[in-house]
Design a protein around this motif. Sequence first.
Motif, PDB file in Angstrom:
ATOM      1  N   TYR A  44       0.789  -1.340  -0.011  1.00 39.37           N
ATOM      2  CA  TYR A  44       0.065   0.092  -0.084  1.00 39.37           C
ATOM      3  C   TYR A  44       0.788   1.254  -0.129  1.00 39.37           C
ATOM      4  O   TYR A  44       0.912   2.124  -0.881  1.00 39.37           O
ATOM      5  CB  TYR A  44      -0.996   0.074   1.329  1.00 39.37           C
ATOM      6  CG  TYR A  44      -1.591   1.341   1.365  1.00 39.37           C
ATOM      7  CD1 TYR A  44      -2.659   1.528   0.886  1.00 39.37           C
ATOM      8  CD2 TYR A  44      -1.200   2.206   2.437  1.00 39.37           C
ATOM      9  CE1 TYR A  44      -3.399   2.871   0.943  1.00 39.37           C
ATOM     10  CE2 TYR A  44      -1.755   3.280   2.750  1.00 39.37           C
ATOM     11  CZ  TYR A  44      -3.023   3.663   2.016  1.00 39.37           C
ATOM     12  OH  TYR A  44      -3.255   5.105   2.094  1.00 39.37           O
ATOM     13  N   GLY A  45       1.835   1.185   0.906  1.00 41.48           N
ATOM     14  CA  GLY A  45       2.767   2.427   0.911  1.00 41.48           C
ATOM     15  C   GLY A  45       3.476   2.723  -0.148  1.00 41.48           C
ATOM     16  O   GLY A  45       3.779   3.721  -0.582  1.00 41.48           O
ATOM     17  N   TYR A  46       3.984   1.547  -0.781  1.00 40.08           N
ATOM     18  CA  TYR A  46       4.844   1.720  -1.980  1.00 40.08           C
ATOM     19  C   TYR A  46       4.052   2.268  -3.228  1.00 40.08           C
ATOM     20  O   TYR A  46       4.503   2.950  -4.022  1.00 40.08           O
ATOM     21  CB  TYR A  46       5.721   0.329  -2.374  1.00 40.08           C
ATOM     22  CG  TYR A  46       6.745   0.663  -3.534  1.00 40.08           C
ATOM     23  CD1 TYR A  46       7.672   1.019  -3.180  1.00 40.08           C
ATOM     24  CD2 TYR A  46       6.130   0.232  -4.705  1.00 40.08           C
ATOM     25  CE1 TYR A  46       8.545   1.114  -4.079  1.00 40.08           C
ATOM     26  CE2 TYR A  46       7.026   0.247  -5.688  1.00 40.08           C
ATOM     27  CZ  TYR A  46       8.327   0.539  -5.408  1.00 40.08           C
ATOM     28  OH  TYR A  46       9.366   0.792  -6.411  1.00 40.08           O
ATOM     29  N   PHE A  47       2.813   1.744  -3.477  1.00 37.86           N
ATOM     30  CA  PHE A  47       1.887   1.990  -4.642  1.00 37.86           C
ATOM     31  C   PHE A  47       1.215   3.111  -4.557  1.00 37.86           C
ATOM     32  O   PHE A  47       0.437   3.406  -5.530  1.00 37.86           O
ATOM     33  CB  PHE A  47       1.196   0.854  -5.158  1.00 37.86           C
ATOM     34  CG  PHE A  47       2.413  -0.206  -5.583  1.00 37.86           C
ATOM     35  CD1 PHE A  47       2.736   0.017  -7.048  1.00 37.86           C
ATOM     36  CD2 PHE A  47       2.572  -1.398  -5.161  1.00 37.86           C
ATOM     37  CE1 PHE A  47       3.860  -0.982  -7.597  1.00 37.86           C
ATOM     38  CE2 PHE A  47       3.516  -2.172  -5.688  1.00 37.86           C
ATOM     39  CZ  PHE A  47       4.032  -2.231  -6.802  1.00 37.86           C
ATOM     40  N   LYS A  48       1.111   3.909  -3.531  1.00 35.46           N
ATOM     41  CA  LYS A  48       0.261   5.109  -3.328  1.00 35.46           C
ATOM     42  C   LYS A  48       1.126   6.254  -4.598  1.00 35.46           C
ATOM     43  O   LYS A  48       1.959   6.144  -4.769  1.00 35.46           O
ATOM     44  CB  LYS A  48       0.319   5.565  -1.821  1.00 35.46           C
ATOM     45  CG  LYS A  48      -0.426   5.022  -0.837  1.00 35.46           C
ATOM     46  CD  LYS A  48      -0.126   5.596   0.469  1.00 35.46           C
ATOM     47  CE  LYS A  48      -0.686   7.099   0.288  1.00 35.46           C
ATOM     48  NZ  LYS A  48      -0.705   8.022   1.736  1.00 35.46           N
ATOM     49  N   LEU A  49       0.249   7.033  -4.802  1.00 32.93           N
ATOM     50  CA  LEU A  49       0.471   8.206  -5.841  1.00 32.93           C
ATOM     51  C   LEU A  49       1.792   8.613  -5.054  1.00 32.93           C
ATOM     52  O   LEU A  49       2.879   8.698  -6.006  1.00 32.93           O
ATOM     53  CB  LEU A  49      -0.411   9.131  -6.063  1.00 32.93           C
ATOM     54  CG  LEU A  49      -1.732   8.558  -7.082  1.00 32.93           C
ATOM     55  CD1 LEU A  49      -2.797   9.876  -7.265  1.00 32.93           C
ATOM     56  CD2 LEU A  49      -1.155   8.053  -8.366  1.00 32.93           C
ATOM     57  N   GLU A  50       1.921   9.208  -4.013  1.00 26.80           N
ATOM     58  CA  GLU A  50       3.094   9.684  -3.281  1.00 26.80           C
ATOM     59  C   GLU A  50       3.291   8.601  -2.329  1.00 26.80           C
ATOM     60  O   GLU A  50       2.761   8.241  -1.400  1.00 26.80           O
ATOM     61  CB  GLU A  50       2.703  11.016  -2.533  1.00 26.80           C
ATOM     62  CG  GLU A  50       2.619  12.058  -3.519  1.00 26.80           C
ATOM     63  CD  GLU A  50       2.490  13.370  -2.727  1.00 26.80           C
ATOM     64  OE1 GLU A  50       3.101  13.460  -1.740  1.00 26.80           O
ATOM     65  OE2 GLU A  50       1.677  14.168  -3.273  1.00 26.80           O
ATOM     66  N   ARG A  51       4.422   7.965  -2.506  1.00 25.15           N
ATOM     67  CA  ARG A  51       5.000   6.774  -1.732  1.00 25.15           C
ATOM     68  C   ARG A  51       4.939   7.340  -0.164  1.00 25.15           C
ATOM     69  O   ARG A  51       5.526   8.340   0.240  1.00 25.15           O
ATOM     70  CB  ARG A  51       6.320   6.191  -2.143  1.00 25.15           C
ATOM     71  CG  ARG A  51       6.341   5.567  -3.509  1.00 25.15           C
ATOM     72  CD  ARG A  51       7.471   4.741  -3.689  1.00 25.15           C
ATOM     73  NE  ARG A  51       7.074   4.039  -4.783  1.00 25.15           N
ATOM     74  CZ  ARG A  51       8.120   3.998  -5.892  1.00 25.15           C
ATOM     75  NH1 ARG A  51       9.232   4.668  -5.915  1.00 25.15           N
ATOM     76  NH2 ARG A  51       7.656   3.022  -6.896  1.00 25.15           N
ATOM     77  N   ASP A  52       4.208   6.453   0.654  1.00 24.52           N
ATOM     78  CA  ASP A  52       4.541   6.766   2.130  1.00 24.52           C
ATOM     79  C   ASP A  52       5.477   5.920   2.724  1.00 24.52           C
ATOM     80  O   ASP A  52       5.332   4.934   3.159  1.00 24.52           O
ATOM     81  CB  ASP A  52       3.106   6.182   2.800  1.00 24.52           C
ATOM     82  CG  ASP A  52       2.816   6.684   3.872  1.00 24.52           C
ATOM     83  OD1 ASP A  52       3.829   7.030   4.777  1.00 24.52           O
ATOM     84  OD2 ASP A  52       1.665   6.843   4.278  1.00 24.52           O
ATOM     85  N   TRP A  53       6.729   6.664   2.935  1.00 30.88           N
ATOM     86  CA  TRP A  53       8.022   5.918   3.139  1.00 30.88           C
ATOM     87  C   TRP A  53       7.974   5.718   4.590  1.00 30.88           C
ATOM     88  O   TRP A  53       8.523   4.782   5.204  1.00 30.88           O
ATOM     89  CB  TRP A  53       9.170   6.810   2.915  1.00 30.88           C
ATOM     90  CG  TRP A  53       9.635   6.956   1.634  1.00 30.88           C
ATOM     91  CD1 TRP A  53       9.341   7.944   0.640  1.00 30.88           C
ATOM     92  CD2 TRP A  53       9.908   5.725   0.665  1.00 30.88           C
ATOM     93  NE1 TRP A  53       9.705   7.670  -0.601  1.00 30.88           N
ATOM     94  CE2 TRP A  53      10.086   6.138  -0.599  1.00 30.88           C
ATOM     95  CE3 TRP A  53      10.203   4.469   0.937  1.00 30.88           C
ATOM     96  CZ2 TRP A  53      10.413   5.403  -1.784  1.00 30.88           C
ATOM     97  CZ3 TRP A  53      10.639   3.775   0.013  1.00 30.88           C
ATOM     98  CH2 TRP A  53      10.718   4.049  -1.395  1.00 30.88           C
ATOM     99  N   PRO A  54       7.170   6.426   5.898  1.00 35.66           N
ATOM    100  CA  PRO A  54       7.312   5.712   6.934  1.00 35.66           C
ATOM    101  C   PRO A  54       6.373   4.674   7.080  1.00 35.66           C
ATOM    102  O   PRO A  54       6.850   3.866   7.952  1.00 35.66           O
ATOM    103  CB  PRO A  54       6.272   7.109   7.794  1.00 35.66           C
ATOM    104  CG  PRO A  54       6.870   8.334   6.891  1.00 35.66           C
ATOM    105  CD  PRO A  54       6.756   7.794   5.451  1.00 35.66           C
ATOM    106  N   ILE A  55       5.288   4.418   6.346  1.00 38.51           N
ATOM    107  CA  ILE A  55       4.710   3.115   6.656  1.00 38.51           C
ATOM    108  C   ILE A  55       5.596   2.008   5.983  1.00 38.51           C
ATOM    109  O   ILE A  55       5.407   0.958   6.386  1.00 38.51           O
ATOM    110  CB  ILE A  55       3.474   3.305   5.665  1.00 38.51           C
ATOM    111  CG1 ILE A  55       2.360   4.204   6.475  1.00 38.51           C
ATOM    112  CG2 ILE A  55       2.712   1.809   5.289  1.00 38.51           C
ATOM    113  CD1 ILE A  55       0.740   4.219   5.892  1.00 38.51           C
ATOM    114  N   ILE A  56       6.137   2.192   4.986  1.00 35.80           N
ATOM    115  CA  ILE A  56       6.983   1.205   4.205  1.00 35.80           C
ATOM    116  C   ILE A  56       8.138   0.735   5.377  1.00 35.80           C
ATOM    117  O   ILE A  56       8.521  -0.226   5.604  1.00 35.80           O
ATOM    118  CB  ILE A  56       7.712   1.687   2.948  1.00 35.80           C
ATOM    119  CG1 ILE A  56       6.650   1.792   2.112  1.00 35.80           C
ATOM    120  CG2 ILE A  56       8.602   0.894   2.437  1.00 35.80           C
ATOM    121  CD1 ILE A  56       6.963   2.736   0.549  1.00 35.80           C
TER     122      ILE A  56
END
Length: 88
Positions: A57-69
């Motif tokens: 989910y965090g990787y494939f969001k339009l803006e990658r969510d690095w904290p979640i990753i």
Amino acid sequence: MQEETKVIRIIGRLASVMSVLMYVSYIPQIISNLNGNYGDPIQPLVAGINCTVWTIYGYFKLERDWPIIAANIPGIFLGFFTFYTALH
């Protein structure tokens, strides 16, 4: 509005650190499993799957969510490794 953003960023960082600590806490169970004192494999299996889904989910969001990753990658490895070592 700016103050709320700062508070939310702090909470996000804290949540990320707590997630990593939660998965690092599997290390004693891994050690016990390797010494023949097997723990239940279900919870770490579900945690590994959960972390995989959150990382995708965090990787494939339009803006990658690095904290979640970053917070979930340790859970992938430690969750699945704990699961594997708990099998007997």
